[in-house]
Design an enzyme around this catalytic site. Sequence first.
Site, PDB file in Angstrom:
ATOM      1  N   ARG A 143      45.401  38.159  49.315  1.00  0.00           N
ATOM      2  CA  ARG A 143      46.589  38.660  48.630  1.00  0.00           C
ATOM      3  C   ARG A 143      47.145  37.547  47.751  1.00  0.00           C
ATOM      4  O   ARG A 143      47.134  36.369  48.142  1.00  0.00           O
ATOM      5  CB  ARG A 143      47.656  39.115  49.631  1.00  0.00           C
ATOM      6  N   GLU A 153      50.752  42.353  40.319  1.00  0.00           N
ATOM      7  CA  GLU A 153      49.607  43.074  39.793  1.00  0.00           C
ATOM      8  C   GLU A 153      50.063  44.385  39.174  1.00  0.00           C
ATOM      9  O   GLU A 153      50.980  45.031  39.705  1.00  0.00           O
ATOM     10  CB  GLU A 153      48.581  43.338  40.905  1.00  0.00           C
ATOM     11  N   HIS A 172      41.431  42.705  41.044  1.00  0.00           N
ATOM     12  CA  HIS A 172      41.532  43.211  42.419  1.00  0.00           C
ATOM     13  C   HIS A 172      40.465  44.282  42.686  1.00  0.00           C
ATOM     14  O   HIS A 172      40.766  45.430  43.005  1.00  0.00           O
ATOM     15  CB  HIS A 172      42.930  43.780  42.685  1.00  0.00           C
TER      16      HIS A 172
END
Length: 327
Positions: free
Chosen positions: A239, A268, A287
């Site tokens: 993360r 994000e 991601h």
Amino acid sequence: MTKPCVFITRKLPEDVVAPLSAIAEVEMWPHEDVAVPSDVLVEKAKRAAALLPMVSDPIGEQVLSAGAELKVVANMGVGYDNIDVPAATRRGIVVCNTPNVLTDTTADLTFALLLATARRLVEAAEFLKEGKWKSWSPFLLAGADVHHKTIGIVGMGNIGQAVAKRAKGFDMNVLYYNRSRRPEAEVELGAIYRPFFDLLAESDFVVCLTPLTPETRRLFNREAFRRMKRSAVFINAARGAVVDEQALYEALVHGEIAAAGLDVFEKEPVDPAHPLVSLPNVVALPHIGSATYETRRAMMALARDNIIAVLEGRPPLTPVNRPSSLP
């Protein structure tokens, strides 16, 4: 008898949703690549018995308090730091995630990111496409060997152990740091436990796979980067908030570490103008740790099946908060 309502925060394939539609009234946000606005999510939660959010959808007090009929939140992801689990538990709402089905896929991506960063693959591909390759030279885009080096894995859960297996295939020395020791990894993989700062000092590659908790937030700060080798490569597939991004930027710019590969960011989608993205010694990805067709469909199916189980009065398959903890 009225069917319970289920709201899904992204458009999923109809064949995946079909078993859920057989027992519930299912509504999906009509976009796959656009996030549902927070006010819409709150409104949909008011009549929902179940929510199927993505890991990027915040399921906090506002959403949970709106969900008077809410029985289950089935996150499509192994992480669940986007959900206020204590608040859900107080309300008797089951929270589920999708572990195990994405372990190997995420480990593949993590190791691919490590290789790409060490060998400067993205930089080399752009160098060629931009017409800069004029001749062969001894140190043109020279990177770092991966084989026979030391990898330090921070977070030795299922994904961490899967990365360690791949590292052994490269004859790497495997160190790890975890909240608790992992005897099975030590026996089966030859992994060696090290205290956090010792691991940083000894590792050629530091791979972050720890979940985001209050204890791990900004774990990789200025002090952590200064403990690493100047030749070290840092990889984050966990993360973004586990890293102090300003400290990482300064460490890279000042040569305190050699390079970084990042699949996650604190905010994000990351802004293309983010300072880290502009650095030539950073490989930045959007991601995509679990992003294969097979794995994403398996994650969707597991989230769906968790909802079906709860709505039918059966135990969920992969609960985060155990039934014994619910009121």
